[in-house]
Design an enzyme around this catalytic site. Structure first.
Site, PDB file in Angstrom:
ATOM      1  CG  ASP A  22      -2.009   0.985   1.229  1.00 59.41           C
ATOM      2  OD1 ASP A  22      -2.223   1.626   0.191  1.00 59.41           O
ATOM      3  OD2 ASP A  22      -2.671   1.147   2.271  1.00 59.41           O
ATOM      4  CG  HIS A  41      -5.989   0.209   6.233  1.00 57.38           C
ATOM      5  ND1 HIS A  41      -4.998  -0.634   5.774  1.00 57.38           N
ATOM      6  CD2 HIS A  41      -5.850   1.337   5.510  1.00 57.38           C
ATOM      7  CE1 HIS A  41      -4.313  -0.039   4.821  1.00 57.38           C
ATOM      8  NE2 HIS A  41      -4.814   1.165   4.640  1.00 57.38           N
ATOM      9  CG  HIS A  58      -5.385   6.273   4.815  1.00 55.19           C
ATOM     10  ND1 HIS A  58      -4.987   6.522   3.527  1.00 55.19           N
ATOM     11  CD2 HIS A  58      -5.303   4.933   4.964  1.00 55.19           C
ATOM     12  CE1 HIS A  58      -4.696   5.378   2.917  1.00 55.19           C
ATOM     13  NE2 HIS A  58      -4.893   4.406   3.758  1.00 55.19           N
ATOM     14  CB  CYS A 109      -2.311  12.779   0.130  1.00 52.57           C
ATOM     15  SG  CYS A 109      -3.032  12.307   1.698  1.00 52.57           S
TER      16      CYS A 109
END
Lengths: 313, 313
Positions: free
Chosen positions: B28, B219, B221, B252
């Site tokens: 990821d 998970h 962010h 990002c």
């Protein structure tokens, strides 16, 4: 980046309905800026913060100008904002600073104490007890004048020289400041090392030793990314006063845009998501911090400011 | 910056004793990197992560190379790390991807579902139900082969097109993935908008609807700075699997060094401060992320990496 309706408001159990944000950007945030920020910019910053709904805005410090050159304009700045309909606490290091603040009509002051000998020595060149002895007449005189007094306690959770700080030592300093007459204490994690269990343990011990939660504020730094998790734990304990710095101003000296203080916007995002009232208009606050970042010539370290001001571009 | 003995270890009540970190940096974290990272660097990254004590390291994705060019070397990479004594899940988008992964001996796979129609459409060009129908034979076959399957559920807390996402819709997708046979689900806050009450509400609702906490990972962010506070809330609920990305890799696209994924180091700092075992050696992990930041030619967005690698300079 985000659509309307975010964050979704979903309250959690047993949290306060309202939190008072003690905004420190104009004082704590700016004091380490190398280039002088014009007094007019500082005044405009404070006006915009008030317009965004912040109700307690620490304005400046009446420290000796040689110590903190960035805040040497306190006498010029304070009268420019004094009529705003918000609380405007100012830092006073000693009797001379208190005299200067009182002469300008300040109604809230703060003293800056240390929980460790090493920081008292480094910051004030005094022992811990000597530094408390200096504050005592300052606090007493402020109280005699009907002025509210906040006591900052720095290095509550760790010290760069000493490492871990014994909890009982933090409690001792907090009790001493309360006994002098401080209305409110701000528990500072100056180097940002605290984690939630540590925060809860200190709060519980303070309560046991006679310092109630309603006189306690928390002041977390984000050096290790822990500030908001620690704040959440403090809210669970019942804390309703949280210090934060608009845009995350007050960076660590060693890394451009690395954050020091918890960013007010990141705090507000969490509080509003939790359905906790702050009185703050997040959009206006983000615009204010984006404007201030332009004045300082570098991007805001606040993640929320970055995410939302990108969206507006 | 910090002395020895920090963070102080102070457990909080009712938290898990141990947390399993699902490390996503190599997959990821890297997948959106513009410049191709050499396969040898990826393999070395994974080896160093294992050496730092991480036990679940998502290695790569067997997606079609045209979709994610950065991970087009999956066939070369996987055999280079396959003998590490850690779990090495790989992402498989469809039957073809599963075939490729199984052919190389992968024993753990993950499918990547969406909680919203908009993201299913944008990411997979399918409706939600169509995308679930594609996963069903993939999951079934993997299970038949004795392979563990993780189901990612993205956009659980907000969607860039739809805004707020109804909780019951997230629950429906989670139940569908469980019914297919997924052993574990990862609740993704893909755009980083969640706050702790929202997290707790979703976890409770999932439990009520028959999805137990011990099959759930989180998970988060850090787009709005909320990731670690949300993690703390999830731990209080009993979650023991937390996704994180070494060094906060996976930024990002719009801001250099702005964080996407929760940084593993910031998570480990909190967990170790809380006395929660992770098996991770923080110093080695920081060194690994500092090394990887050098490979990528820009500073790590992890605050802990910045603070501690400065100290070492």
């Amino acid at each position: 980046m985000t659509a309307e309706g975010l964050p979704m408001t979903v309250p959690a159990q047993d949290l306060p309905d309202r939190v008072r944000i003690h905004e420190v950007g104009a004082r704590d945030g700016l004091q380490n800026e190398k280039s002088a920020v014009p007094t007019e910019v500082k005044a405009e910053f404070i006006r915009r913060l008030a317009d965004a709904g912040l109700t307690t805005i620490e304005a400046t410090s009446f420290v000796h100008p040689a110590w903190v050159p960035q805040l040497a304009d306190a006498e010029d700045l304070f009268p420019q904002v004094a009529d705003l309909p918000v609380a405007l606490p100012v830092l006073v290091p000693n009797q001379r600073g208190l005299d200067r603040a009182l002469a300008l009509g300040a109604r809230r002051v703060a003293v800056f104490a240390s929980a460790t000998e090493s920081f008292a020595k480094a910051n004030l060149n005094r022992t811990l007890d000597e530094s408390l002895a200096v504050f005592e007449p300052v606090v007493r005189r402020a109280k005699d004048e009907g002025v509210q007094v906040r006591g900052y306690v720095s290095m509550c959770f760790g010290d760069p020289w000493e490492g871990a700080v014994p909890l009982h030592q933090v409690v001792r300093v907090c009790r001493a400041l309360r006994d002098m007459g401080c209305d409110e204490l701000s528990l500072g994690d100056t180097i940002g090392v605290a984690t939630p269990g540590h925060v809860l343990e200190l709060l519980s011990l303070l309560n046991e030793e006679g310092v109630p939660t309603n006189v306690l504020g928390v002041h977390f730094h984000d050096t290790y990314g822990q500030a908001l998790a620690n704040t959440y734990a403090a809210l669970e304990h019942g804390v309703t006063t949280v210090d934060a710095s608009a845009g995350g101003l007050g960076g660590c000296p060693y890394a451009k845009s690395a954050t020091g203080n918890l960013a007010t916007e990141d705090l507000v995002w969490m509080l509003h998501g939790l359905g906790i009232d702050t009185g703050v208009d997040l959009g206006r606050l983000v615009a204010t911090s984006a404007w201030m970042a332009d004045q300082l010539g570098r991007p805001s370290p606040s993640r929320t400011v970055r995410a939302l001001s990108h969206k507006d571009q």
